[in-house]
Scaffold this active site. Structure first.
Site, PDB file in Angstrom:
ATOM      1  N   CYS A   1     152.265  28.215  60.899  1.00 42.15           N
ATOM      2  CA  CYS A   1     153.579  27.595  60.743  1.00 42.15           C
ATOM      3  C   CYS A   1     153.356  26.114  60.995  1.00 42.15           C
ATOM      4  CB  CYS A   1     154.578  28.181  61.740  1.00 42.15           C
ATOM      5  SG  CYS A   1     156.129  27.259  61.823  1.00 42.15           S
TER       6      CYS A   1
ATOM      7  N   SER B   1     156.124  26.904  65.175  1.00 43.17           N
ATOM      8  CA  SER B   1     155.114  27.878  65.596  1.00 43.17           C
ATOM      9  C   SER B   1     155.572  29.290  65.285  1.00 43.17           C
ATOM     10  CB  SER B   1     154.843  27.749  67.097  1.00 43.17           C
ATOM     11  OG  SER B   1     154.523  26.427  67.432  1.00 43.17           O
TER      12      SER B   1
END
Lengths: 208, 223
Positions: free
Chosen positions: A109, A113
Site C-alpha cells: 500500500c 499501510s
C-alpha cells in the site's frame, strides 16, 4: 472541513513523548466515557491471541489440498472467507491472487499501510516502512532481494498497490516436498511473507 | 499537487530491513495506540477515509519523522478535537469534563462483532462505464477535484499513464468525497494493470506490472 490545519495541529498540545502522549489520550478518552477500558482489552486480545497469519495460512493450506475450495475461492473470495469467519475490519473485501510459474504477486500500500488484518493480523514494521512503500512498485525484484528472494527471469512480477478497500492475499505455489500432508501440517509451511509476496513457503523447522 | 504520504516510486529510501522474529508491538505504548485508535474509531464520528486524510495531512516533517503509531496517535488527537469530542484545553492537560461511559462508546462485549463486521465499502451505485480489457488513462494531475489539497487514492506515479482494466469491483464509497464529510458518493471501482516500463520509463524486466485499484472518475477512456 479545512484542507490542512485542524487548529494548528491539535496533537501538538499533547506531551511530545509518544508514550506520554498515548497515556494522556487514554486518560482523556476514558474519563470522558468515550472509550471503554474493557474494549481496549478485548481489541488487544483479538490481535494478540486470535487473529494472525495462521488465519491466512489455513486458507492457503486448504486451497492447496482441495480443488473445489480453490475454485470457490476464485469465484467469490469474500463469500468463502466470510463462511470461515475471516472477514472483518481491514479485510471486508478480499481478492486472492495466485502465484504461478509465469507470475509472482507482491502486495503493498504505497499511500498508507493497507493490509488484510483478518487474514494476517497486524502488519510488520517493514510493510509500513517508507522504503517498502516507495520502492516495491518501482523495483520489486531489488526489494525481494532484500528479503533474500530471487525470482526466475521467466516469472513476471505483479505488484498490487492496495489503494482501495480491496485487500489482496497472495496464494503461493505449493512447494515440493509437501505432498500428502494434512491441512494442519501444510499450514506450518505457509509463512506470513509468502502471503504478501516477499517470501516463499518454507519447510517447517528450516532447511530446504 | 501531492502530499508526503504519496511516495510510490520515490528514490532514496535505502534497503527494506525486516526485523527477525519481530514482536507484534515493538513498544508497550504501541499496543495502546492501536487499541485506542480502533476503539475511538468505533464512535462513528469519522470514516477510515477521514482518518487516512488526517494522517497524511500531518506536516511533512512530522510525517517523515513520526513512527507508524505516532502518526496514528497524532491523527487521533486531531480528529477528536476536530469533531468536538475533546477540547484543546483537555489535550493541553487542563481539567477533563468527566462523564459516564457513553452510549456510542464501543463496549467490551461488542468488540468481536464490530471487528468482524468491519466497514464494508461496497454500495449500490452507478453501473460501470468500463469493462475488463478497456484501455484507460489515469487523470493527470493526481488531485482531489472537490477539495483543494484533499484526500485522493490516485497515486501520483500512475497519473497520466494508460492501463488496462482487469477487474470490476462494483461501486465503492468514494474516498475523495467521504474523507471530507461530503457524503459517500459511491462510484465504480476497477483493478487496472499498468506496465512497469511505461510507469517508470525503465523496469527490471519487460512485462512486469503494477496493479492499482482506481475509481471511475480517476479514469478516462483511451481509444
Amino acid at each position: 472541513m479545512p484542507h490542512d490545519h485542524h487548529h494548528d495541529h491539535d496533537h501538538a498540545l499533547l506531551p511530545p513523548d509518544p508514550a506520554l502522549r498515548v497515556r494522556a489520550l487514554e486518560t482523556i478518552l476514558t474519563r470522558k466515557g468515550l472509550v471503554d477500558p474493557a474494549a481496549i482489552d478485548e481489541i488487544l486480545d483479538t490481535y494478540e491471541n486470535k487473529v494472525g497469519p495462521q488465519n491466512g495460512a489455513r486458507v492457503v493450506a486448504r486451497a492447496w489440498r482441495d480443488p473445489a475450495f480453490l475454485q470457490a475461492l476464485r469465484d467469490d473470495t469474500t463469500a468463502v472467507l466470510a463462511d470461515m469467519g475471516l472477514i472483518g475490519r481491514q479485510g471486508e473485501h478480499v481478492v486472492v491472487v495466485e502465484n504461478a510459474p509465469e507470475v509472482h504477486n507482491v502486495v503493498v500500500c504505497t499511500l498508507c499501510s493497507c493490509y488484510p488484518w483478518p487474514l494476517l493480523g497486524i502488519p510488520p514494521t517493514w510493510y509500513k516502512s517508507d522504503a517498502y512503500r516507495a520502492r516495491v512498485v518501482r523495483e520489486p525484484r531489488a526489494v525481494l532481494a532484500d528479503f533474500g528472494l530471487t525470482l526466475p527471469e521467466e516469472q513476471k512480477v505483479r505488484v498490487w498497490d492496495s489503494t482501495a478497500e480491496i485487500r489482496y492475499l497472495v496464494l503461493p505455489m505449493r512447494p515440493e516436498g509437501s505432498e500428502g500432508l494434512s491441512e494442519d501440517e501444510l499450514m506450518q509451511w505457509v509463512t506470513r511473507d509468502s502471503m504478501i509476496g516477499t517470501g516463499l513457503p518454507q519447510r517447517p523447522g528450516g532447511g530446504a | 499537487m501531492t502530499r508526503v504520504h504519496d511516495m510510490g516510486g520515490r528514490y532514496g529510501d535505502g534497503p527494506v530491513t525486516p526485523i527477525p522474529d519481530e514482536p507484534l508491538f515493538l513498544e508497550p505504548w504501541h499496543r495502546k495506540a492501536m487499541a485506542l485508535t480502533l476503539a475511538a474509531g468505533a464512535l462513528g464520528e469519522w470514516s477510515i477515509d477521514a482518518a487516512r486524510f488526517t494522517r497524511e495531512a500531518l506536516a511533512p516533517k512530522d510525517y517523515a519523522s513520526f513512527s507508524y503509531y505516532e502518526k496514528w496517535i497524532a491523527a487521533l488527537a486531531d480528529l477528536l478535537a476536530a469533531r468536538g469530542l475533546v477540547t484543546r484545553e483537555e489535550l493541553a492537560g487542563g481539567a477533563i469534563a468527566e462523564a459516564p461511559l457513553q452510549d456510542k462508546a464501543l463496549k467490551g462485549g461488542d468488540v468481536a462483532g464490530a471487528l468482524s463486521r468491519g466497514s464494508p465499502s461496497l454500495r449500490l451505485g452507478p453501473d460501470p462505464r468500463f469493462r475488463p480489457g478497456d484501455r484507460v488513462r489515469a487523470r493527470l494531475p493526481a488531485h482531489n477535484t472537490l477539495v483543494e489539497g484533499g484526500h485522493t487514492r490516485l497515486p501520483a506515479y500512475a497519473a497520466g499513464h494508460v492501463g488496462v482494466v482487469v477487474q470490476s469491483h462494483g461501486a465503492h464509497v468514494f474516498p475523495d468525497s467521504n474523507a471530507h464529510f461530503l457524503g459517500e458518493a459511491p462510484q465504480p471501482l476497477y483493478g487496472v494493470a499498468f506496465d512497469a516500463t511505461d510507469l517508470w520509463g525503465w523496469s527490471e524486466r519487460a512485462g512486469d506490472e503494477v496493479m492499482i485499484d482506481l475509481w471511475e472518475s480517476y479514469l478516462e477512456p483511451v481509444a
